[in-house]
Design a protein around this motif. Structure first.
Motif, short mmCIF file in Angstrom:
data_model
loop_
_atom_site.label_atom_id
_atom_site.label_comp_id
_atom_site.label_asym_id
_atom_site.label_seq_id
_atom_site.Cartn_x
_atom_site.Cartn_y
_atom_site.Cartn_z
N LEU A 199 -19.77 15.67 -23.72
CA LEU A 199 -18.73 14.74 -24.13
C LEU A 199 -19.12 13.97 -25.39
O LEU A 199 -18.31 13.77 -26.29
CB LEU A 199 -18.43 13.75 -23.00
CG LEU A 199 -17.80 14.37 -21.76
CD1 LEU A 199 -17.76 13.33 -20.64
CD2 LEU A 199 -16.42 14.89 -22.06
N LYS A 200 -20.37 13.55 -25.46
CA LYS A 200 -20.85 12.83 -26.64
C LYS A 200 -20.73 13.71 -27.88
O LYS A 200 -20.27 13.26 -28.93
CB LYS A 200 -22.30 12.40 -26.43
CG LYS A 200 -22.84 11.56 -27.55
CD LYS A 200 -24.25 11.11 -27.24
CE LYS A 200 -24.78 10.28 -28.39
NZ LYS A 200 -26.16 9.87 -28.17
N LYS A 201 -21.11 14.97 -27.76
CA LYS A 201 -21.02 15.91 -28.89
C LYS A 201 -19.56 16.09 -29.32
O LYS A 201 -19.26 16.08 -30.52
CB LYS A 201 -21.63 17.25 -28.48
CG LYS A 201 -21.51 18.34 -29.52
CD LYS A 201 -22.51 18.15 -30.63
CE LYS A 201 -22.51 19.35 -31.55
NZ LYS A 201 -22.20 19.05 -32.90
N ARG A 202 -18.66 16.25 -28.35
CA ARG A 202 -17.23 16.41 -28.69
C ARG A 202 -16.73 15.21 -29.47
O ARG A 202 -16.01 15.34 -30.45
CB ARG A 202 -16.40 16.55 -27.41
CG ARG A 202 -16.44 17.93 -26.81
CD ARG A 202 -15.63 18.00 -25.55
NE ARG A 202 -14.21 17.95 -25.86
CZ ARG A 202 -13.26 17.86 -24.94
NH1 ARG A 202 -13.57 17.80 -23.66
NH2 ARG A 202 -12.00 17.83 -25.28
N ARG A 203 -17.10 14.00 -29.02
CA ARG A 203 -16.64 12.79 -29.71
C ARG A 203 -17.27 12.65 -31.08
O ARG A 203 -16.61 12.23 -32.04
CB ARG A 203 -16.90 11.57 -28.85
CG ARG A 203 -16.00 11.56 -27.62
CD ARG A 203 -16.15 10.31 -26.82
NE ARG A 203 -15.35 10.43 -25.61
CZ ARG A 203 -15.70 9.94 -24.45
NH1 ARG A 203 -16.81 9.27 -24.33
NH2 ARG A 203 -14.92 10.09 -23.41
N GLU A 204 -18.56 12.99 -31.20
CA GLU A 204 -19.23 12.95 -32.51
C GLU A 204 -18.57 13.92 -33.48
O GLU A 204 -18.52 13.67 -34.68
CB GLU A 204 -20.71 13.29 -32.37
CG GLU A 204 -21.53 12.18 -31.75
CD GLU A 204 -22.96 12.60 -31.47
OE1 GLU A 204 -23.31 13.79 -31.67
OE2 GLU A 204 -23.74 11.74 -31.03
N GLY A 250 -15.58 14.43 -33.68
CA GLY A 250 -14.26 13.92 -34.01
C GLY A 250 -13.16 14.27 -33.03
O GLY A 250 -11.98 14.12 -33.35
N TYR A 251 -13.54 14.72 -31.82
CA TYR A 251 -12.51 15.09 -30.85
C TYR A 251 -11.62 13.90 -30.52
O TYR A 251 -12.09 12.82 -30.24
CB TYR A 251 -13.14 15.62 -29.55
CG TYR A 251 -12.11 15.89 -28.48
CD1 TYR A 251 -11.33 17.03 -28.54
CD2 TYR A 251 -11.89 14.99 -27.44
CE1 TYR A 251 -10.36 17.28 -27.58
CE2 TYR A 251 -10.93 15.23 -26.48
CZ TYR A 251 -10.17 16.38 -26.55
OH TYR A 251 -9.21 16.61 -25.61
N LYS A 252 -10.35 14.11 -30.57
CA LYS A 252 -9.35 13.14 -30.13
C LYS A 252 -8.42 13.87 -29.18
O LYS A 252 -8.00 14.99 -29.43
CB LYS A 252 -8.52 12.60 -31.31
CG LYS A 252 -9.34 11.87 -32.35
CD LYS A 252 -9.82 10.54 -31.83
CE LYS A 252 -10.57 9.81 -32.92
NZ LYS A 252 -11.51 8.86 -32.44
N SER A 253 -8.11 13.22 -28.10
CA SER A 253 -7.23 13.82 -27.10
C SER A 253 -5.84 14.06 -27.68
O SER A 253 -5.36 13.30 -28.51
CB SER A 253 -7.12 12.89 -25.89
OG SER A 253 -6.15 13.37 -25.00
N THR A 254 -5.20 15.11 -27.21
CA THR A 254 -3.82 15.37 -27.60
C THR A 254 -2.85 14.75 -26.60
O THR A 254 -1.65 14.92 -26.71
CB THR A 254 -3.55 16.88 -27.71
OG1 THR A 254 -3.87 17.49 -26.46
CG2 THR A 254 -4.38 17.50 -28.81
N MET A 269 -8.84 14.12 -16.27
CA MET A 269 -7.82 13.19 -16.78
C MET A 269 -8.45 11.96 -17.41
O MET A 269 -8.01 11.51 -18.47
CB MET A 269 -6.89 12.74 -15.63
CG MET A 269 -6.03 13.84 -15.06
SD MET A 269 -4.87 14.50 -16.27
CE MET A 269 -5.70 15.97 -16.81
N VAL A 270 -9.48 11.44 -16.78
CA VAL A 270 -10.16 10.27 -17.35
C VAL A 270 -10.78 10.64 -18.70
O VAL A 270 -10.67 9.89 -19.67
CB VAL A 270 -11.23 9.73 -16.38
CG1 VAL A 270 -12.09 8.66 -17.05
CG2 VAL A 270 -10.57 9.17 -15.13
N GLU A 271 -11.39 11.81 -18.77
CA GLU A 271 -12.00 12.27 -20.03
C GLU A 271 -10.95 12.31 -21.14
O GLU A 271 -11.18 11.83 -22.25
CB GLU A 271 -12.62 13.64 -19.84
CG GLU A 271 -13.27 14.18 -21.09
CD GLU A 271 -13.88 15.56 -20.90
OE1 GLU A 271 -14.19 16.18 -21.93
OE2 GLU A 271 -14.05 16.01 -19.75
#
Length: 111
Positions: free
Chosen positions: A32-37, A39-43, A66-68
């Motif tokens: 999750l940390k890697k995804r956010r680093e 630039g992942y943004k939820s759709t 869902m929380v993620e």
């Protein structure tokens, strides 16, 4: 940094995982940390004017993804998870599921 404590669970936004965290939690947190680093943004797009969500959770598998997504949404300011499932018996099983749900959500939020 805000801190919240409930029964045996304590969460501080931006906190590191506990040193005794299970391997699956460490791996999920790193993913999750890697995804956010990256630039992942939820759709996930909430209805107009909605910036806070109360999510009913009956078990960990139902709410984890869902929380993620919700905490990765730039449109949501607050996600509150409400665990409730009176159909779980005996009480020991209810307590186990409640603790697992809280632990999974803790690990998602602490990344």
């Amino acid at each position: 940094m805000s801190t919240t404590t409930t029964n045996s669970l304590s969460y501080s936004e931006g906190a590191k995982l506990p040193s005794n965290a299970p391997d699956w939690a460490v791996q999920a947190s790193e993913r999750l940390k890697k995804r956010r680093e990256d630039g992942y943004k939820s759709t996930c797009i909430p209805p107009p004017t909605v910036s806070k969500v109360l999510l009913h959770s009956c078990c960990a598998p139902c709410s984890g993804a869902m929380v993620e997504e919700m905490v990765s949404s730039p449109q949501l300011d607050e996600v509150v998870v409400f665990f409730y499932n009176p159909n779980i018996h005996p009480r020991k099983e209810y307590d186990i599921r409640k603790e697992v749900s809280a632990s999974i959500i803790y690990y998602i939020l602490s990344t």
